[in-house]
Scaffold this motif. Structure first.
Motif, mmCIF file in Angstrom:
data_model
loop_
_atom_site.group_PDB
_atom_site.id
_atom_site.type_symbol
_atom_site.label_atom_id
_atom_site.label_comp_id
_atom_site.label_asym_id
_atom_site.label_seq_id
_atom_site.Cartn_x
_atom_site.Cartn_y
_atom_site.Cartn_z
ATOM 1 N N CYS A 75 18.084 43.570 3.460
ATOM 2 C CA CYS A 75 17.244 43.121 4.558
ATOM 3 C C CYS A 75 17.820 41.878 5.223
ATOM 4 O O CYS A 75 17.956 41.811 6.436
ATOM 5 C CB CYS A 75 15.822 42.852 4.065
ATOM 6 S SG CYS A 75 14.722 42.333 5.398
ATOM 7 N N LEU A 76 18.175 40.889 4.410
ATOM 8 C CA LEU A 76 18.653 39.616 4.958
ATOM 9 C C LEU A 76 19.996 39.740 5.654
ATOM 10 O O LEU A 76 20.317 38.934 6.529
ATOM 11 C CB LEU A 76 18.732 38.571 3.844
ATOM 12 C CG LEU A 76 17.393 38.123 3.269
ATOM 13 C CD1 LEU A 76 17.601 37.355 1.978
ATOM 14 C CD2 LEU A 76 16.619 37.297 4.285
ATOM 15 N N ARG A 78 20.960 42.211 7.584
ATOM 16 C CA ARG A 78 20.880 42.923 8.864
ATOM 17 C C ARG A 78 21.052 41.932 10.012
ATOM 18 O O ARG A 78 20.492 40.833 9.983
ATOM 19 C CB ARG A 78 19.526 43.625 9.000
ATOM 20 C CG ARG A 78 19.384 44.862 8.147
ATOM 21 C CD ARG A 78 18.146 45.659 8.544
ATOM 22 N NE ARG A 78 17.021 44.813 8.894
ATOM 23 C CZ ARG A 78 15.856 44.791 8.262
ATOM 24 N NH1 ARG A 78 15.638 45.601 7.254
ATOM 25 N NH2 ARG A 78 14.895 43.992 8.659
ATOM 26 N N ALA A 81 18.130 39.535 11.421
ATOM 27 C CA ALA A 81 16.996 39.514 10.482
ATOM 28 C C ALA A 81 16.439 38.104 10.348
ATOM 29 O O ALA A 81 17.176 37.121 10.357
ATOM 30 C CB ALA A 81 17.418 40.028 9.112
ATOM 31 N N THR A 82 15.126 38.016 10.237
ATOM 32 C CA THR A 82 14.463 36.737 9.987
ATOM 33 C C THR A 82 13.792 36.812 8.624
ATOM 34 O O THR A 82 13.626 37.899 8.058
ATOM 35 C CB THR A 82 13.391 36.449 11.059
ATOM 36 O OG1 THR A 82 12.329 37.404 10.899
ATOM 37 C CG2 THR A 82 13.970 36.521 12.461
ATOM 38 N N GLY A 84 10.747 36.427 8.084
ATOM 39 C CA GLY A 84 9.525 37.211 8.274
ATOM 40 C C GLY A 84 9.782 38.700 8.216
ATOM 41 O O GLY A 84 8.941 39.469 7.738
ATOM 42 N N ASP A 85 10.960 39.129 8.661
ATOM 43 C CA ASP A 85 11.325 40.549 8.575
ATOM 44 C C ASP A 85 11.484 40.987 7.129
ATOM 45 O O ASP A 85 11.365 42.175 6.822
ATOM 46 C CB ASP A 85 12.665 40.812 9.295
ATOM 47 C CG ASP A 85 12.619 40.559 10.780
ATOM 48 O OD1 ASP A 85 11.519 40.649 11.366
ATOM 49 O OD2 ASP A 85 13.689 40.269 11.356
ATOM 50 N N CYS A 86 11.785 40.046 6.274
ATOM 51 C CA CYS A 86 12.126 40.373 4.890
ATOM 52 C C CYS A 86 11.021 40.015 3.900
ATOM 53 O O CYS A 86 11.281 39.691 2.737
ATOM 54 C CB CYS A 86 13.442 39.694 4.507
ATOM 55 S SG CYS A 86 14.826 40.290 5.514
ATOM 56 N N SER A 124 2.202 39.358 -0.216
ATOM 57 C CA SER A 124 3.518 39.246 0.411
ATOM 58 C C SER A 124 4.513 38.656 -0.576
ATOM 59 O O SER A 124 4.209 37.690 -1.273
ATOM 60 C CB SER A 124 3.461 38.352 1.642
ATOM 61 O OG SER A 124 2.677 38.943 2.644
#
Length: 163
Positions: A75-76, A78, A81-82, A84-86, A124
Protein backbone atom coordinates in the motif's frame (compact mmCIF):
# COMPACT_ATOMS: atom_id res chain seq x y z
CA UNK A 1 7.01 -30.85 30.32
CA UNK A 2 9.65 -32.63 32.47
CA UNK A 3 12.43 -30.17 31.64
CA UNK A 4 10.07 -27.24 31.93
CA UNK A 5 8.89 -28.36 35.36
CA UNK A 6 12.50 -28.46 36.60
CA UNK A 7 12.94 -24.80 35.68
CA UNK A 8 10.23 -23.72 38.13
CA UNK A 9 9.82 -20.35 36.39
CA UNK A 10 8.36 -17.29 38.07
CA UNK A 11 6.85 -16.14 34.78
CA UNK A 12 6.03 -17.94 31.56
CA UNK A 13 4.97 -15.90 28.56
CA UNK A 14 3.10 -17.71 25.81
CA UNK A 15 2.33 -16.41 22.35
CA UNK A 16 0.83 -18.35 19.50
CA UNK A 17 -0.83 -17.71 16.19
CA UNK A 18 -4.07 -19.46 15.27
CA UNK A 19 -3.79 -22.15 12.59
CA UNK A 20 -5.50 -20.43 9.67
CA UNK A 21 -4.84 -23.09 7.04
CA UNK A 22 -6.31 -25.98 9.02
CA UNK A 23 -5.69 -28.76 11.54
CA UNK A 24 -6.09 -32.51 11.81
CA UNK A 25 -8.96 -33.74 13.99
CA UNK A 26 -8.81 -36.74 16.36
CA UNK A 27 -9.55 -39.12 13.46
CA UNK A 28 -6.67 -37.75 11.41
CA UNK A 29 -8.95 -35.92 8.98
CA UNK A 30 -7.94 -32.50 7.69
CA UNK A 31 -10.23 -29.67 8.80
CA UNK A 32 -9.91 -26.39 6.93
CA UNK A 33 -13.13 -24.51 7.78
CA UNK A 34 -12.31 -21.69 10.21
CA UNK A 35 -15.21 -22.14 12.63
CA UNK A 36 -14.54 -25.88 12.91
CA UNK A 37 -10.83 -25.17 13.45
CA UNK A 38 -11.79 -22.84 16.30
CA UNK A 39 -13.97 -25.56 17.86
CA UNK A 40 -11.11 -28.04 17.72
CA UNK A 41 -8.48 -25.60 18.97
CA UNK A 42 -10.29 -24.33 22.07
CA UNK A 43 -9.77 -27.54 24.13
CA UNK A 44 -6.21 -27.81 22.80
CA UNK A 45 -5.36 -24.28 23.95
CA UNK A 46 -7.07 -24.87 27.30
CA UNK A 47 -5.15 -28.11 27.86
CA UNK A 48 -1.83 -26.54 26.86
CA UNK A 49 -2.30 -23.50 29.09
CA UNK A 50 -3.31 -25.66 32.06
CA UNK A 51 -0.18 -27.77 31.64
CA UNK A 52 2.05 -24.71 31.42
CA UNK A 53 0.34 -22.87 34.27
CA UNK A 54 0.69 -25.87 36.56
CA UNK A 55 4.48 -25.50 36.57
CA UNK A 56 4.96 -21.75 36.85
CA UNK A 57 4.08 -19.05 39.35
CA UNK A 58 2.43 -16.94 36.65
CA UNK A 59 1.52 -17.53 33.03
CA UNK A 60 0.66 -14.77 30.57
CA UNK A 61 -0.72 -15.23 27.08
CA UNK A 62 0.25 -12.43 24.73
CA UNK A 63 -2.79 -11.97 22.54
CA UNK A 64 -1.75 -12.39 18.92
CA UNK A 65 -1.86 -9.24 16.82
CA UNK A 66 -4.66 -8.67 14.40
CA UNK A 67 -4.57 -9.99 10.88
CA UNK A 68 -4.74 -7.12 8.44
CA UNK A 69 -6.78 -7.00 5.27
CA UNK A 70 -3.98 -5.42 3.23
CA UNK A 71 -0.20 -5.39 3.02
CA UNK A 72 1.34 -2.22 4.46
CA UNK A 73 4.42 -2.23 2.23
CA UNK A 74 2.42 -2.76 -0.93
CA UNK A 75 0.00 0.00 0.00
CA UNK A 76 2.66 2.51 1.04
CA UNK A 77 4.76 1.92 -2.07
CA UNK A 78 1.95 2.80 -4.49
CA UNK A 79 2.60 6.09 -6.30
CA UNK A 80 0.79 8.91 -4.52
CA UNK A 81 -0.26 6.76 -1.53
CA UNK A 82 -1.02 8.61 1.70
CA UNK A 83 -1.17 7.27 5.23
CA UNK A 84 -4.93 7.64 5.06
CA UNK A 85 -4.99 5.37 2.01
CA UNK A 86 -3.20 2.73 4.02
CA UNK A 87 -5.53 2.40 6.99
CA UNK A 88 -6.06 -1.33 7.29
CA UNK A 89 -8.90 -3.27 8.82
CA UNK A 90 -8.69 -6.34 11.03
CA UNK A 91 -9.64 -9.68 9.43
CA UNK A 92 -12.75 -10.90 11.25
CA UNK A 93 -12.07 -14.64 10.97
CA UNK A 94 -8.58 -14.20 12.45
CA UNK A 95 -9.98 -12.03 15.26
CA UNK A 96 -12.47 -14.78 16.05
CA UNK A 97 -9.68 -17.38 16.15
CA UNK A 98 -7.53 -15.16 18.39
CA UNK A 99 -10.51 -14.74 20.71
CA UNK A 100 -10.62 -18.55 21.09
CA UNK A 101 -7.11 -18.37 22.58
CA UNK A 102 -8.09 -15.53 24.89
CA UNK A 103 -11.21 -17.37 26.12
CA UNK A 104 -9.12 -20.47 26.81
CA UNK A 105 -6.66 -18.38 28.86
CA UNK A 106 -9.48 -16.76 30.81
CA UNK A 107 -11.04 -20.16 31.56
CA UNK A 108 -7.73 -21.46 32.90
CA UNK A 109 -7.04 -18.29 34.89
CA UNK A 110 -4.06 -17.24 32.79
CA UNK A 111 -3.46 -13.50 32.40
CA UNK A 112 -3.74 -12.00 28.92
CA UNK A 113 -1.50 -9.19 27.69
CA UNK A 114 -3.45 -7.45 24.96
CA UNK A 115 -1.25 -5.21 22.84
CA UNK A 116 -3.80 -4.81 20.04
CA UNK A 117 -4.38 -1.11 20.78
CA UNK A 118 -0.81 -0.50 19.57
CA UNK A 119 -1.89 -1.75 16.12
CA UNK A 120 -5.53 -0.77 15.74
CA UNK A 121 -7.85 1.75 17.28
CA UNK A 122 -11.58 2.06 16.80
CA UNK A 123 -11.61 -0.32 13.83
CA UNK A 124 -8.72 1.31 11.95
CA UNK A 125 -5.24 -0.14 11.77
CA UNK A 126 -2.67 2.36 10.47
CA UNK A 127 0.26 1.01 8.47
CA UNK A 128 2.49 3.57 10.20
CA UNK A 129 2.60 4.67 13.85
CA UNK A 130 4.87 7.65 14.45
CA UNK A 131 7.47 7.08 11.77
CA UNK A 132 7.48 3.27 11.90
CA UNK A 133 5.70 0.71 9.74
CA UNK A 134 3.89 -1.55 12.22
CA UNK A 135 3.70 -4.78 10.22
CA UNK A 136 5.40 -6.22 7.17
CA UNK A 137 2.60 -8.45 5.96
CA UNK A 138 -0.95 -9.32 6.94
CA UNK A 139 -0.05 -11.04 10.22
CA UNK A 140 3.46 -10.14 11.37
CA UNK A 141 4.76 -7.17 13.31
CA UNK A 142 7.75 -5.42 11.75
CA UNK A 143 11.20 -5.79 13.29
CA UNK A 144 11.35 -2.02 13.54
CA UNK A 145 8.10 -1.71 15.51
CA UNK A 146 8.78 -4.56 17.96
CA UNK A 147 11.40 -2.70 20.08
CA UNK A 148 8.98 0.19 20.50
CA UNK A 149 6.58 -2.17 22.26
CA UNK A 150 9.14 -3.53 24.74
CA UNK A 151 8.36 -0.97 27.44
CA UNK A 152 4.56 -1.17 27.10
CA UNK A 153 4.76 -4.97 27.13
CA UNK A 154 6.96 -4.93 30.23
CA UNK A 155 4.32 -2.78 31.94
CA UNK A 156 1.59 -5.25 30.85
CA UNK A 157 3.65 -8.10 32.30
CA UNK A 158 4.41 -6.21 35.51
CA UNK A 159 8.17 -6.38 35.02
CA UNK A 160 10.77 -3.70 34.61
CA UNK A 161 13.96 -3.39 32.58
CA UNK A 162 17.53 -3.89 33.71
CA UNK A 163 18.19 -0.17 34.13
Amino acid sequence: FKQYRRLAPDLTVVSTAPPIQGVFDEDGDWVGESRKIDELMHPAYTDFLRRVDKHTKRTVLIRDIQGFDANAGTCLSRPGATLGDCLMGAVESRERSIDVQVRAAEEVGVDVADMSSYFCWDGSCPAVVGDTITHYDGTHMSRQYAPQLAEPLARELGIRGRG
